[in-house]
Structures are given as C-alpha cells and as structure tokens.
Design a protein around this motif. Structure first.
Motif, PDB file in Angstrom:
ATOM      1  N   LYS A  18       1.004  -1.354   0.056  1.00  0.00           N
ATOM      2  CA  LYS A  18      -0.112   0.093  -0.054  1.00  0.00           C
ATOM      3  C   LYS A  18       0.695   1.422   0.042  1.00  0.00           C
ATOM      4  N   GLN A  19       2.084   1.149   0.164  1.00  0.00           N
ATOM      5  CA  GLN A  19       2.990   2.202   0.219  1.00  0.00           C
ATOM      6  C   GLN A  19       2.806   3.436   1.180  1.00  0.00           C
ATOM      7  N   HIS A  20       2.496   2.779   2.453  1.00  0.00           N
ATOM      8  CA  HIS A  20       2.174   3.951   3.302  1.00  0.00           C
ATOM      9  C   HIS A  20       2.822   3.098   4.853  1.00  0.00           C
ATOM     10  N   TRP A  21       3.000   4.140   5.811  1.00  0.00           N
ATOM     11  CA  TRP A  21       3.347   3.876   7.165  1.00  0.00           C
ATOM     12  C   TRP A  21       2.085   3.551   8.020  1.00  0.00           C
ATOM     13  N   TYR A  22       2.358   2.693   9.196  1.00  0.00           N
ATOM     14  CA  TYR A  22       1.021   2.209   9.841  1.00  0.00           C
ATOM     15  C   TYR A  22       1.830   2.004  11.347  1.00  0.00           C
ATOM     16  N   GLU A  23       0.852   2.177  12.401  1.00  0.00           N
ATOM     17  CA  GLU A  23       1.190   1.698  13.924  1.00  0.00           C
ATOM     18  C   GLU A  23       1.377   0.099  13.958  1.00  0.00           C
ATOM     19  N   SER A  24       2.438  -0.187  14.180  1.00  0.00           N
ATOM     20  CA  SER A  24       2.377  -1.783  14.447  1.00  0.00           C
ATOM     21  C   SER A  24       2.610  -2.336  15.926  1.00  0.00           C
ATOM     22  N   ALA A  25       2.795  -0.928  17.009  1.00  0.00           N
ATOM     23  CA  ALA A  25       2.869  -1.385  18.153  1.00  0.00           C
ATOM     24  C   ALA A  25       1.371  -1.930  18.818  1.00  0.00           C
ATOM     25  N   THR A  26       1.378  -2.710  19.729  1.00  0.00           N
ATOM     26  CA  THR A  26       0.071  -3.272  20.370  1.00  0.00           C
ATOM     27  C   THR A  26      -0.316  -2.322  21.304  1.00  0.00           C
ATOM     28  N   GLN A  27      -1.505  -2.211  21.826  1.00  0.00           N
ATOM     29  CA  GLN A  27      -1.784  -1.400  22.789  1.00  0.00           C
ATOM     30  C   GLN A  27      -1.128  -1.582  24.170  1.00  0.00           C
ATOM     31  N   GLU A  28      -0.954  -3.103  24.622  1.00  0.00           N
ATOM     32  CA  GLU A  28      -0.045  -3.569  25.728  1.00  0.00           C
ATOM     33  C   GLU A  28       1.296  -2.788  25.466  1.00  0.00           C
ATOM     34  N   TYR A  29       1.999  -2.864  24.533  1.00  0.00           N
ATOM     35  CA  TYR A  29       3.221  -2.214  24.197  1.00  0.00           C
ATOM     36  C   TYR A  29       3.221  -0.760  24.581  1.00  0.00           C
ATOM     37  N   ILE A  30       2.323  -0.267  24.105  1.00  0.00           N
ATOM     38  CA  ILE A  30       2.092   1.485  24.324  1.00  0.00           C
ATOM     39  C   ILE A  30       1.731   1.772  25.607  1.00  0.00           C
ATOM     40  N   ASP A  31       1.067   0.853  26.271  1.00  0.00           N
ATOM     41  CA  ASP A  31       0.595   1.236  27.795  1.00  0.00           C
ATOM     42  C   ASP A  31       1.947   0.820  28.707  1.00  0.00           C
ATOM     43  N   SER A  32       2.789  -0.051  27.991  1.00  0.00           N
ATOM     44  CA  SER A  32       4.147  -0.404  29.058  1.00  0.00           C
ATOM     45  C   SER A  32       4.985   0.762  28.851  1.00  0.00           C
ATOM     46  N   LEU A  33       4.927   1.616  27.936  1.00  0.00           N
ATOM     47  CA  LEU A  33       5.820   2.774  27.929  1.00  0.00           C
ATOM     48  C   LEU A  33       5.436   3.917  28.845  1.00  0.00           C
ATOM     49  N   LYS A  34       4.230   4.030  29.467  1.00  0.00           N
ATOM     50  CA  LYS A  34       3.563   5.184  30.155  1.00  0.00           C
ATOM     51  C   LYS A  34       4.102   4.910  31.545  1.00  0.00           C
ATOM     52  N   PRO A  35       4.630   5.941  32.056  1.00  0.00           N
ATOM     53  CA  PRO A  35       5.085   5.908  33.372  1.00  0.00           C
ATOM     54  C   PRO A  35       4.219   5.667  34.282  1.00  0.00           C
ATOM     55  N   ALA A  36       4.448   4.874  35.499  1.00  0.00           N
ATOM     56  CA  ALA A  36       3.684   4.603  36.599  1.00  0.00           C
ATOM     57  C   ALA A  36       3.035   5.990  37.449  1.00  0.00           C
ATOM     58  N   PRO A  37       1.910   5.968  37.644  1.00  0.00           N
ATOM     59  CA  PRO A  37       1.479   7.229  38.493  1.00  0.00           C
ATOM     60  C   PRO A  37       2.449   7.699  39.662  1.00  0.00           C
ATOM     61  N   LEU A  38       2.866   8.776  39.966  1.00  0.00           N
ATOM     62  CA  LEU A  38       3.481   9.233  41.199  1.00  0.00           C
ATOM     63  C   LEU A  38       2.762   8.951  42.392  1.00  0.00           C
ATOM     64  N   PRO A  39       3.466   8.299  43.566  1.00  0.00           N
ATOM     65  CA  PRO A  39       2.633   8.503  44.671  1.00  0.00           C
ATOM     66  C   PRO A  39       2.087   9.708  45.140  1.00  0.00           C
ATOM     67  N   PRO A  40       1.209   9.902  45.916  1.00  0.00           N
ATOM     68  CA  PRO A  40       0.769  11.136  46.511  1.00  0.00           C
ATOM     69  C   PRO A  40       1.725  12.056  47.143  1.00  0.00           C
ATOM     70  N   ASN A  41       1.914  13.256  46.971  1.00  0.00           N
ATOM     71  CA  ASN A  41       3.026  13.893  47.735  1.00  0.00           C
ATOM     72  C   ASN A  41       2.248  14.201  49.331  1.00  0.00           C
ATOM     73  N   ASP A  42       3.177  14.844  49.909  1.00  0.00           N
ATOM     74  CA  ASP A  42       2.859  15.197  51.357  1.00  0.00           C
ATOM     75  C   ASP A  42       1.585  16.127  51.303  1.00  0.00           C
ATOM     76  N   LEU A  43       1.586  17.012  50.474  1.00  0.00           N
ATOM     77  CA  LEU A  43       0.349  17.832  50.489  1.00  0.00           C
ATOM     78  C   LEU A  43      -0.968  17.200  50.292  1.00  0.00           C
ATOM     79  N   GLU A  44      -0.974  16.392  49.208  1.00  0.00           N
ATOM     80  CA  GLU A  44      -2.266  15.461  48.958  1.00  0.00           C
ATOM     81  C   GLU A  44      -2.307  14.508  50.123  1.00  0.00           C
ATOM     82  N   LEU A  45      -1.582  13.964  50.720  1.00  0.00           N
ATOM     83  CA  LEU A  45      -1.845  13.268  51.795  1.00  0.00           C
ATOM     84  C   LEU A  45      -2.424  13.921  52.969  1.00  0.00           C
TER      85      LEU A  45
END
Length: 106
Positions: free
Chosen positions: A54-81
C-alpha cells in the motif's frame, strides 16, 4: 542527495538514511528495504512499520506495548496526603458532632 527510510524484515522503521548514488539516467538508487516516503510526524507512531504493497506507514505497536511505555503514576505527595487526612478528619468530626446533637451521622 535524497532522504530515504530503512525498514527491517518486519517492515519496522530502522532509521533514515541519505541516498547519494544515482543510476546512468540520473535517478537515485534506493536500496532494498528502503522507501522515500517519510513516516508521518503527526501523529507520531510508537513503532512505525511500512506497508510495502500500500506504500504507507502504519502503527505496528500493540496497545499493551504502548501502555507499557507510560510511566507509573507518582505516589501522592505530602500535601495531597494532608488534604486527604484533613477531609477524612473533617468528615469524622462532622459525624461526631451530629451524633452528639442526636442527628443522623450521615
């Protein structure tokens, strides 16, 4: 010189390359497993792959792979606690005062 884009045996983008070689007619000689079609910049791909037919680029990454690249949420800071503790204590105090007055604690 022209820009070409090299892809591997899974058709995933490897790297951009510069092509200098020309044939007898002056046309650039594009190496195998390369294309002059640039992968899209916007939106960017996590794992760009080239569809040769088809002569075009496409996304080959799975959603699982994409999700694995996202950083884990930070723990709440002292003010939030402290905010959460304050809200909990305020609720407890309100319920206690309501019970003392003979009202409904909720």
């Amino acid at each position: 010189m022209i820009q070409a884009y090299q892809y591997n045996h899974q058709n995933e983008l490897v790297r951009p390359i510069e092509v200098f070689e020309r044939d007898d007619e002056g046309n650039y000689v594009i190496p195998d497993q390369c294309t002059t079609i640039a992968p899209p910049n916007n939106p960017s791909f996590y794992k760009a792959a080239f569809d040769v037919e088809k002569q075009h680029w496409y996304e080959s990454a799975t959603q699982e792979y994409i999700d694995s690249l996202k950083p884990a949420p930070l723990p709440p800071n002292d003010l939030e606690l402290l905010k959460k503790q304050n809200a909990w204590l305020t609720k407890q105090l309100t319920q206690l005062l309501a019970m003392q007055k003979g009202g409904n604690p909720e």
